[in-house]
Write a protein that holds these residues in place. Sequence first.
Motif, PDB file in Angstrom:
ATOM      1  N   VAL A  28      67.139  16.414  -3.528  1.00  0.00           N
ATOM      2  CA  VAL A  28      67.487  15.515  -2.428  1.00  0.00           C
ATOM      3  C   VAL A  28      67.674  16.309  -1.139  1.00  0.00           C
ATOM      4  CG1 VAL A  28      69.202  13.869  -1.597  1.00  0.00           C
ATOM      5  CG2 VAL A  28      68.481  13.798  -3.977  1.00  0.00           C
ATOM      6  N   SER A  29      68.360  17.424  -1.220  1.00  0.00           N
ATOM      7  CA  SER A  29      68.565  18.267  -0.039  1.00  0.00           C
ATOM      8  C   SER A  29      67.239  18.810   0.492  1.00  0.00           C
ATOM      9  CB  SER A  29      69.498  19.424  -0.357  1.00  0.00           C
ATOM     10  OG  SER A  29      70.758  18.958  -0.745  1.00  0.00           O
ATOM     11  N   VAL A  31      64.254  17.396   0.197  1.00  0.00           N
ATOM     12  CA  VAL A  31      63.513  16.303   0.832  1.00  0.00           C
ATOM     13  C   VAL A  31      64.086  15.986   2.204  1.00  0.00           C
ATOM     14  CG1 VAL A  31      63.032  13.826   0.660  1.00  0.00           C
ATOM     15  CG2 VAL A  31      62.679  15.296  -1.308  1.00  0.00           C
ATOM     16  N   ILE A  32      65.397  15.989   2.313  1.00  0.00           N
ATOM     17  CA  ILE A  32      66.021  15.720   3.616  1.00  0.00           C
ATOM     18  C   ILE A  32      65.692  16.834   4.600  1.00  0.00           C
ATOM     19  CG2 ILE A  32      68.249  15.538   4.796  1.00  0.00           C
ATOM     20  CD1 ILE A  32      69.219  13.953   2.329  1.00  0.00           C
ATOM     21  N   THR A  66      59.923  10.490   3.661  1.00  0.00           N
ATOM     22  CA  THR A  66      61.242  10.836   3.136  1.00  0.00           C
ATOM     23  C   THR A  66      61.777   9.731   2.231  1.00  0.00           C
ATOM     24  OG1 THR A  66      61.694  12.159   5.097  1.00  0.00           O
ATOM     25  CG2 THR A  66      63.594  11.499   3.775  1.00  0.00           C
ATOM     26  N   MET A  67      61.611   8.484   2.653  1.00  0.00           N
ATOM     27  CA  MET A  67      62.084   7.369   1.834  1.00  0.00           C
ATOM     28  C   MET A  67      61.322   7.274   0.509  1.00  0.00           C
ATOM     29  SD  MET A  67      64.593   5.983   3.128  1.00  0.00           S
ATOM     30  CE  MET A  67      65.317   7.006   4.371  1.00  0.00           C
ATOM     31  N   LEU A  70      62.618  10.100  -1.741  1.00  0.00           N
ATOM     32  CA  LEU A  70      63.957   9.802  -2.247  1.00  0.00           C
ATOM     33  C   LEU A  70      63.917   8.708  -3.300  1.00  0.00           C
ATOM     34  CD1 LEU A  70      66.079  10.035   1.006  1.00  0.00           C
ATOM     35  CD2 LEU A  70      66.016  11.660  -0.886  1.00  0.00           C
ATOM     36  N   TYR A  71      63.083   7.706  -3.113  1.00  0.00           N
ATOM     37  CA  TYR A  71      62.923   6.636  -4.101  1.00  0.00           C
ATOM     38  C   TYR A  71      62.364   7.200  -5.413  1.00  0.00           C
ATOM     39  CZ  TYR A  71      61.300   2.339  -6.291  1.00  0.00           C
ATOM     40  OH  TYR A  71      61.069   1.322  -7.170  1.00  0.00           O
ATOM     41  N   ILE A  73      62.585  10.287  -6.525  1.00  0.00           N
ATOM     42  CA  ILE A  73      63.612  11.116  -7.164  1.00  0.00           C
ATOM     43  C   ILE A  73      64.620  10.241  -7.884  1.00  0.00           C
ATOM     44  CG2 ILE A  73      65.562  12.656  -6.702  1.00  0.00           C
ATOM     45  CD1 ILE A  73      63.829  13.892  -4.469  1.00  0.00           C
ATOM     46  N   ARG A  74      65.024   9.156  -7.240  1.00  0.00           N
ATOM     47  CA  ARG A  74      66.001   8.260  -7.857  1.00  0.00           C
ATOM     48  C   ARG A  74      65.442   7.621  -9.122  1.00  0.00           C
ATOM     49  NH1 ARG A  74      68.181   2.636  -5.677  1.00  0.00           N
ATOM     50  NH2 ARG A  74      65.968   2.269  -6.012  1.00  0.00           N
ATOM     51  N   ARG A  77      65.167  10.317 -12.223  1.00  0.00           N
ATOM     52  CA  ARG A  77      66.355  11.032 -12.702  1.00  0.00           C
ATOM     53  C   ARG A  77      66.622  10.682 -14.148  1.00  0.00           C
ATOM     54  NH1 ARG A  77      69.941  14.109  -8.999  1.00  0.00           N
ATOM     55  NH2 ARG A  77      68.522  14.290  -7.281  1.00  0.00           N
TER      56      ARG A  77
END
Length: 80
Positions: A28-29, A31-32, A66-67, A70-71, A73-74, A77
């Motif tokens: 997450v870090s 990707v941000i 980015t979205m 993040l999607y 990755i979520r 998991r």
Amino acid sequence: MMITLLTLLLCAGILISGVLAVQLDSLVSAVISAGLASLFAAVVYVALAAPDVAMTEASIGSGLSTMIFLYAIRKTRDED
């Protein structure tokens, strides 16, 4: 002279964000950080008088990509 200094500082920010994106252990870090590098690039494009490229970079490169990451990755998991 001021635009040149601003451009150099923003380019340094792009490099630092890119290195952080590769070096960070947290996905997450990372990707941000990559999104931040893209946002810095958009500001550089504005400073270099290319607002159309800046808007595209900000919306697609920084925002949408980015979205999506993040999607993803979520969704991938482990549920353990």
